[in-house]
Design an enzyme around this catalytic site. Sequence first.
Site, PDB file in Angstrom:
ATOM      1  N   HIS A 527       0.828  -1.200  -0.040  1.00 32.55           N
ATOM      2  CA  HIS A 527       0.105   0.031   0.043  1.00 32.55           C
ATOM      3  C   HIS A 527       0.756   1.182  -0.028  1.00 32.55           C
ATOM      4  O   HIS A 527       0.486   2.146   0.799  1.00 32.55           O
ATOM      5  CB  HIS A 527      -0.958   0.151   1.354  1.00 32.55           C
ATOM      6  N   HIS A 571      -7.268  -0.882   2.624  1.00 33.96           N
ATOM      7  CA  HIS A 571      -6.641  -1.042   1.703  1.00 33.96           C
ATOM      8  C   HIS A 571      -6.678   0.289   0.514  1.00 33.96           C
ATOM      9  O   HIS A 571      -7.619   0.982   0.768  1.00 33.96           O
ATOM     10  CB  HIS A 571      -6.956  -2.080   0.958  1.00 33.96           C
TER      11      HIS A 571
END
Length: 605
Positions: A527, A571
């Site tokens: 990420h 996310h």
Amino acid sequence: MSFRTVLLLLATLSTVYGALYADPSDVPRTVYDYVVIGGKPIFSSVQSTDAQFRVLLIEAGPSNKGLFDVEVPFFCTNLSPGTSLDWNSTTTPQAGLSERVMAYPRGRLLGGSSSTNYMIWTRGSKDDFNRWAKVTGDQGWSWDALEPFRKAIEHIAPPVDGHNTAGDIDPSVHGTDGPLGISLGESLSTDGMVTRTTRQLSEFPFNVDMNSGNTIGIGYTQSSISDGTRDSSATAYILPALSTHTSLDVLINTQVLKILQTGTDSGLPAFRGVQFAASPNGRVYTVHATKEIILSAGAVSSPQVLMLSGIGNATELKTNGITPIVDLPDVGQNLQDHPVIGNIFTVNTTTPTFDDIQRNATLAAADLAEWESARKGPLTQSTSALLGWLRIPDNSPIFANHIDESAGPTSAHYELLFIDGFSASVQPFPATGRFFTIATAVVSPSARGSITLASADSFDLPIVNPNLLDNAVDVAIMREAIRAARRFAAAPAWAGYITGEYSDLAAAQTDAEIDAYVRNGSRTIFHPAGTARMAPFGASHGVVNPDLTVKGTRGLRVVDASVFPFITASHTQAPTYVVAERAAHLILQAALVDTERREHELVAP
Ligand SMILES: Cc1cc2nc3c(=O)[nH]c(=O)nc-3n(C[C@H](O)[C@H](O)[C@H](O)COP(=O)(O)OP(=O)(O)OC[C@H]3O[C@@H](n4cnc5c(N)ncnc54)[C@H](O)[C@@H]3O)c2cc1C
Ligand SMILES: *[C@@H]1O[C@H](CO)[C@@H](O)[C@H](O)[C@H]1NC(C)=O
Ligand SMILES: *[C@@H]1O[C@H](CO)[C@@H](O)[C@H](O)[C@H]1NC(C)=O
Ligand SMILES: *[C@@H]1O[C@H](CO)[C@@H](O)[C@H](O)[C@H]1NC(C)=O
Ligand SMILES: *[C@@H]1O[C@H](CO)[C@@H](O)[C@H](O)[C@H]1NC(C)=O
Ligand SMILES: *[C@@H]1O[C@H](CO)[C@@H](O)[C@H](O)[C@H]1NC(C)=O
């Protein structure tokens, strides 16, 4: 449909179909209105506009079309690292991870990492975005203001097994007409054990929809999957735009080398040229944009391209032999990411888990046949059927000595991901046994890393240092997350199923042992964000303004995960689509203002 999906920058009225080029020498023009770098979503679902713009999108990798492992959700873990669809970056030795070097995958094809990711669809929290609004001075980034953009992206697709999803997702918080499908997975036998635990242990409440703004609790995973197949910015935006009514040109297999200064505009350097080539020794081409260059190369490559173009820390640019044009020391700094570790439990079951698909070729072939014939079965799933977001209590001793980096009460400190099989980053997959994994991730991290240049050669990968867990509070939060995973697995719901802890987890009992286990076994959850962060107009820090224009420049915007001022406790794909949706709106607004100004000038005496 009340809204028509259009490629924002293009005319809905245009009769010219878009074209896909695989060789830079075939590109028909040298001047476009907009040039987009990176095959990412910077499109929008807006009401149709009369504006007619020519757009060139340049992507380093191939098309996503027809790539089987990209389409089949379960094969997402085959797509990287170290494949033809990966940039093959690795990190520097990580001080917080016992000096280990990790793969740092990111997709290199149309759709970028949205074509290779694990498809989990989480939007982040109300507090995440309200913090963005506060630190950028732009209320347009607040949770409430972004509502239409969130909804414009998605529609809910039914689960492949047709089960009743009432109470497992709240349709009222979702879009209905957006091009990207999101769905819940097939029911798994372990789903019931997870949901029973939420009724047995009050510290783990059930959350009907973690995408409502309040993320806290455990719920069913929404994924960017429809009809058992991956949806991405390429399937939802780029390919449809190419095949319908647009005047988009897409150039694949071609890398942007740098952005060129083309003059000055209102006293600032204007960057409206782009240099690109198909290979390190290939011919170098240049195109120009009359309006804007939109840099969408991702949180690793966007800062690299800026620095290669003379935009960055002037001292460091000179060290690399690059003439500085705009001194912006924050370029590449403030890299944030989420560390994750798979905590593995042994299970006592006669029912197959995902482990069987990896080991039993007969079963794998049957699952594949089911996917191919009906788009059903285990291969329609990505990794976690359920997941959850949780907070460390405010009165925890952890926050007596450390700043709480979470954005507020709707944002988590850590995540739990429930996986119906063995999922580890360093421990090898054993030849026998069935497993259940509760992966834990630190999602409001304090650690900050950086992207820096390895050299002035555009084809050299930049130096990636996410600096994961190089920070006492992040390690303490991971320790608490693992303890929470253990309490979860000890709930009555799991009696007779979970039989014990596997190997390294079993050996990690004291604080010191858990910390050693964490540093030894954690990796990135992929990420990267924050390397071209937004900051208010006029601020001396930051890389882009709240409208995503690069500070101290004209003609250049960044639209990807690098602009996040703080990583969301989620996310990162859904927040990136939201950034792209608002960006499309901002770009269109600027274009309309520009057109009005020109018309005004034309009629003025
Ligand atoms: C393995 C993996 C799993 C993930 N799983 C999830 C998940 O389950 N859920 C979730 O929400 N997020 C997930 N993510 C993260 C998510 O995909 C990203 O946050 C999202 O795609 C935004 O990434 P980005 O903005 O950094 O750019 P990217 O998506 O990486 O896109 C950048 C694009 O620019 C292109 N490019 C780069 N440099 C150049 C250049 N010089 N010239 C031309 N083109 C260039 C790249 O090839 C790429 O197409 C995952 C990521 C990975 C890698
Ligand atoms: C990454 O590595 C794979 C396997 O070696 C290779 O096929 C691929 O071309 C590499 N990617 C890049 C961008 O070099
Ligand atoms: C720019 O880089 C130099 C060399 O790495 C560093 O010493 C300096 O602190 C940086 N400047 C800023 C403002 O961050
Ligand atoms: C492999 O899967 C098939 C099909 O489900 C099953 O019949 C068989 O018993 C499995 N083999 C083993 C060794 O588990
Ligand atoms: C494993 O499951 C069987 C049948 O469900 C049960 O009889 C047995 O007690 C279980 N073993 C453990 C260690 O829980
Ligand atoms: C570290 O990981 C290795 C596997 O790569 C494993 O053998 C070892 O037991 C682990 N150590 C700890 C403390 O978890």
